[in-house]
Design a protein around this motif. Structure first.
Motif, PDB file in Angstrom:
ATOM      1  N   ASN A 118     -66.732 -78.742 -76.853  1.00 57.08           N
ATOM      2  CA  ASN A 118     -65.708 -79.914 -77.451  1.00 57.08           C
ATOM      3  C   ASN A 118     -66.418 -80.933 -77.928  1.00 57.08           C
ATOM      4  N   ASP A 119     -67.869 -81.086 -77.197  1.00 62.76           N
ATOM      5  CA  ASP A 119     -69.094 -82.137 -77.880  1.00 62.76           C
ATOM      6  C   ASP A 119     -69.149 -82.080 -79.304  1.00 62.76           C
ATOM      7  N   LEU A 120     -69.505 -80.977 -79.624  1.00 65.70           N
ATOM      8  CA  LEU A 120     -69.581 -80.619 -80.799  1.00 65.70           C
ATOM      9  C   LEU A 120     -68.825 -81.645 -82.051  1.00 65.70           C
ATOM     10  N   LEU A 121     -67.090 -80.695 -81.777  1.00 63.77           N
ATOM     11  CA  LEU A 121     -65.569 -81.596 -82.008  1.00 63.77           C
ATOM     12  C   LEU A 121     -65.760 -83.323 -81.796  1.00 63.77           C
ATOM     13  N   SER A 122     -65.876 -83.218 -80.911  1.00 63.23           N
ATOM     14  CA  SER A 122     -66.437 -84.752 -81.124  1.00 63.23           C
ATOM     15  C   SER A 122     -66.577 -85.678 -81.953  1.00 63.23           C
ATOM     16  N   ASN A 123     -67.433 -85.448 -82.631  1.00 60.75           N
ATOM     17  CA  ASN A 123     -68.871 -86.059 -83.660  1.00 60.75           C
ATOM     18  C   ASN A 123     -68.262 -85.634 -84.868  1.00 60.75           C
ATOM     19  N   GLY A 124     -67.604 -84.555 -84.771  1.00 56.04           N
ATOM     20  CA  GLY A 124     -66.778 -83.763 -86.318  1.00 56.04           C
ATOM     21  C   GLY A 124     -68.239 -82.421 -86.719  1.00 56.04           C
ATOM     22  N   ILE A 125     -67.956 -81.874 -87.117  1.00 58.58           N
ATOM     23  CA  ILE A 125     -69.015 -80.762 -87.558  1.00 58.58           C
ATOM     24  C   ILE A 125     -68.465 -80.511 -89.195  1.00 58.58           C
ATOM     25  N   ASN A 126     -69.570 -80.354 -90.005  1.00 59.30           N
ATOM     26  CA  ASN A 126     -69.247 -80.319 -91.681  1.00 59.30           C
ATOM     27  C   ASN A 126     -69.410 -78.535 -91.425  1.00 59.30           C
ATOM     28  N   ILE A 146     -64.338 -80.537 -89.833  1.00 58.80           N
ATOM     29  CA  ILE A 146     -63.435 -80.097 -88.533  1.00 58.80           C
ATOM     30  C   ILE A 146     -64.073 -81.026 -86.967  1.00 58.80           C
ATOM     31  N   SER A 147     -62.439 -81.749 -86.559  1.00 54.63           N
ATOM     32  CA  SER A 147     -62.517 -82.589 -85.411  1.00 54.63           C
ATOM     33  C   SER A 147     -61.442 -82.586 -83.969  1.00 54.63           C
ATOM     34  N   LYS A 148     -62.074 -83.153 -83.105  1.00 50.83           N
ATOM     35  CA  LYS A 148     -61.247 -83.339 -81.708  1.00 50.83           C
ATOM     36  C   LYS A 148     -60.949 -84.380 -81.328  1.00 50.83           C
ATOM     37  N   ASP A 149     -59.803 -84.988 -81.817  1.00 46.35           N
ATOM     38  CA  ASP A 149     -59.661 -86.213 -81.308  1.00 46.35           C
ATOM     39  C   ASP A 149     -60.050 -86.639 -79.678  1.00 46.35           C
ATOM     40  N   LYS A 150     -59.242 -88.074 -79.278  1.00 45.00           N
ATOM     41  CA  LYS A 150     -59.395 -88.009 -77.685  1.00 45.00           C
ATOM     42  C   LYS A 150     -58.120 -87.702 -77.563  1.00 45.00           C
ATOM     43  N   ASN A 151     -57.133 -87.555 -78.233  1.00 42.71           N
ATOM     44  CA  ASN A 151     -55.920 -86.660 -77.325  1.00 42.71           C
ATOM     45  C   ASN A 151     -56.302 -85.132 -77.035  1.00 42.71           C
ATOM     46  N   GLY A 152     -57.067 -84.477 -78.079  1.00 43.10           N
ATOM     47  CA  GLY A 152     -57.444 -83.107 -77.651  1.00 43.10           C
ATOM     48  C   GLY A 152     -56.697 -82.361 -79.399  1.00 43.10           C
ATOM     49  N   SER A 244     -85.871 -74.461 -77.485  1.00 43.21           N
ATOM     50  CA  SER A 244     -87.116 -74.881 -78.259  1.00 43.21           C
ATOM     51  C   SER A 244     -86.488 -77.043 -78.388  1.00 43.21           C
ATOM     52  N   GLY A 245     -85.182 -76.919 -78.560  1.00 44.54           N
ATOM     53  CA  GLY A 245     -85.358 -78.510 -78.573  1.00 44.54           C
ATOM     54  C   GLY A 245     -84.210 -77.842 -79.944  1.00 44.54           C
ATOM     55  N   LYS A 246     -83.623 -76.945 -81.174  1.00 49.38           N
ATOM     56  CA  LYS A 246     -83.078 -76.811 -81.826  1.00 49.38           C
ATOM     57  C   LYS A 246     -81.864 -77.145 -81.510  1.00 49.38           C
ATOM     58  N   LEU A 247     -81.059 -78.346 -81.880  1.00 48.67           N
ATOM     59  CA  LEU A 247     -79.438 -78.721 -81.127  1.00 48.67           C
ATOM     60  C   LEU A 247     -78.966 -78.324 -82.883  1.00 48.67           C
ATOM     61  N   LEU A 248     -77.446 -78.003 -82.738  1.00 48.23           N
ATOM     62  CA  LEU A 248     -76.522 -77.664 -83.136  1.00 48.23           C
ATOM     63  C   LEU A 248     -76.554 -79.175 -84.317  1.00 48.23           C
ATOM     64  N   GLN A 249     -76.799 -79.238 -85.361  1.00 46.84           N
ATOM     65  CA  GLN A 249     -76.623 -80.364 -86.081  1.00 46.84           C
ATOM     66  C   GLN A 249     -75.038 -80.633 -86.861  1.00 46.84           C
ATOM     67  N   SER A 250     -75.101 -81.797 -87.030  1.00 50.50           N
ATOM     68  CA  SER A 250     -73.190 -82.188 -87.541  1.00 50.50           C
ATOM     69  C   SER A 250     -72.737 -81.589 -88.618  1.00 50.50           C
ATOM     70  N   SER A 251     -74.167 -80.428 -89.419  1.00 45.61           N
ATOM     71  CA  SER A 251     -74.050 -80.650 -90.995  1.00 45.61           C
ATOM     72  C   SER A 251     -74.808 -79.759 -90.889  1.00 45.61           C
ATOM     73  N   GLY A 252     -74.356 -79.213 -91.612  1.00 48.96           N
ATOM     74  CA  GLY A 252     -75.080 -77.274 -92.190  1.00 48.96           C
ATOM     75  C   GLY A 252     -74.773 -76.159 -92.384  1.00 48.96           C
ATOM     76  N   ARG A 253     -73.339 -76.433 -91.197  1.00 46.45           N
ATOM     77  CA  ARG A 253     -73.345 -74.526 -90.845  1.00 46.45           C
ATOM     78  C   ARG A 253     -72.537 -74.143 -92.047  1.00 46.45           C
ATOM     79  N   SER A 254     -72.582 -73.106 -92.956  1.00 44.07           N
ATOM     80  CA  SER A 254     -72.093 -71.707 -92.972  1.00 44.07           C
ATOM     81  C   SER A 254     -71.182 -70.504 -93.121  1.00 44.07           C
ATOM     82  N   LEU A 255     -70.170 -70.732 -93.188  1.00 42.08           N
ATOM     83  CA  LEU A 255     -69.302 -69.726 -92.827  1.00 42.08           C
ATOM     84  C   LEU A 255     -69.109 -68.567 -93.916  1.00 42.08           C
TER      85      LEU A 255
END
Length: 255
Positions: A118-126, A146-152, A244-255
């Motif tokens: 939900n934290d990731l989606l609040s900022n939006g992910i590509n 993909i994102s989720k607004d404050k209203n869910g 190791s500090g490798k947080l998911l970024q808001s872009s670069g995911r591949s499905l």
């Protein structure tokens, strides 16, 4: 016998647990941290317990023929045992130093903790769509935001490189609605009326809605993409990649 100095290199994964009022290995009932270290094959190398007062227990394990066997326990209480020889004292000092290493690792994991989905989606992910994950009704769209607004409300949107295909999808509490454009086609779909799918032509001033089954099919494809995102997130969390500090970024995911 295992060299304690080698444990930081050998342990490819370390899991931590912290609790209050748990009876630990050295007989106290305080806040205690427990840790388990595993090698690259997933074999248990050590287990440890420690508190903030310097008390600890370190248990070492051996793995032979896929059989894990506990081979040694080291206790902080023995640091004051005057009957121990020099070799035994050195091993205890190494165990004490290793406890400091574990505390630093736990602090690092806390600092680089896994953000919730939900934290990731609040900022939006590509999301980059592979050929297998492309939308059947909009195969030229290669990326989705993909994102989720404050209203869910969950939002999924994308546009093809040439701008001809567009999708704007939203979903909450079982209600889905989206606009789809492809060249001269521009339609709005939703399942607001008793769960039944309807659509209307966005280029028509009449606003007439028509019954349609394609809306459900398209919505299921969007849902499938979201499920893949959830699965990918869980896989990364379980693989301990955040340690190791490798947080998911808001872009670069591949499905």
């Amino acid at each position: 016998m295992m060299d304690i100095d080698m444990l930081p290199k050998m342990a490819k994964k370390v899991d931590f647990w912290q609790g209050q009022g748990v009876q630990n290995g050295y007989g106290t009932s305080e806040d205690v941290t427990k840790a388990w270290g595993y090698d690259e094959k997933g074999n248990l190398l050590f287990s440890a317990e420690y508190d903030e007062n310097g008390n600890f227990r370190l248990s070492l394990f051996e793995n032979n023929m896929d059989v894990t066997r506990q081979c040694e326990d080291l206790y902080s209480d023995d640091l004051e045992n005057v009957t121990l020889n020099q070799r035994q004292k050195q091993k205890l000092e190494k165990a004490k130093t290793f406890m400091g290493y574990l505390k630093a690792q736990k602090s690092a994991q806390k600092q680089y903790h896994s953000p919730s989905l939900n934290d990731l989606l609040s900022n939006g992910i590509n999301v980059d769509l592979s050929d297998k994950s492309r939308l059947s009704f909009a195969p030229d769209i290669e990326k989705l935001n993909i994102s989720k607004d404050k209203n869910g409300v969950l939002h999924m949107s994308g546009v093809s490189k040439d701008g001809k295909q567009q999708i704007d999808f939203s979903f909450k509490d079982g209600i889905a609605q989206f606009e789809f454009r492809d060249g001269d086609v521009a339609r709005s779909y939703n399942n607001k009326i008793g769960g039944k799918w309807t659509w209307r032509d966005l280029k028509s001033p009449s606003g007439t809605r028509y019954s349609d089954n394609n809306g459900e099919k398209y919505a299921k494809e969007m849902s499938s993409i979201m499920n893949k995102v959830k699965t990918q997130y869980q896989t990364r969390v379980q693989s301990n990649s955040y340690a190791s500090g490798k947080l998911l970024q808001s872009s670069g995911r591949s499905l």
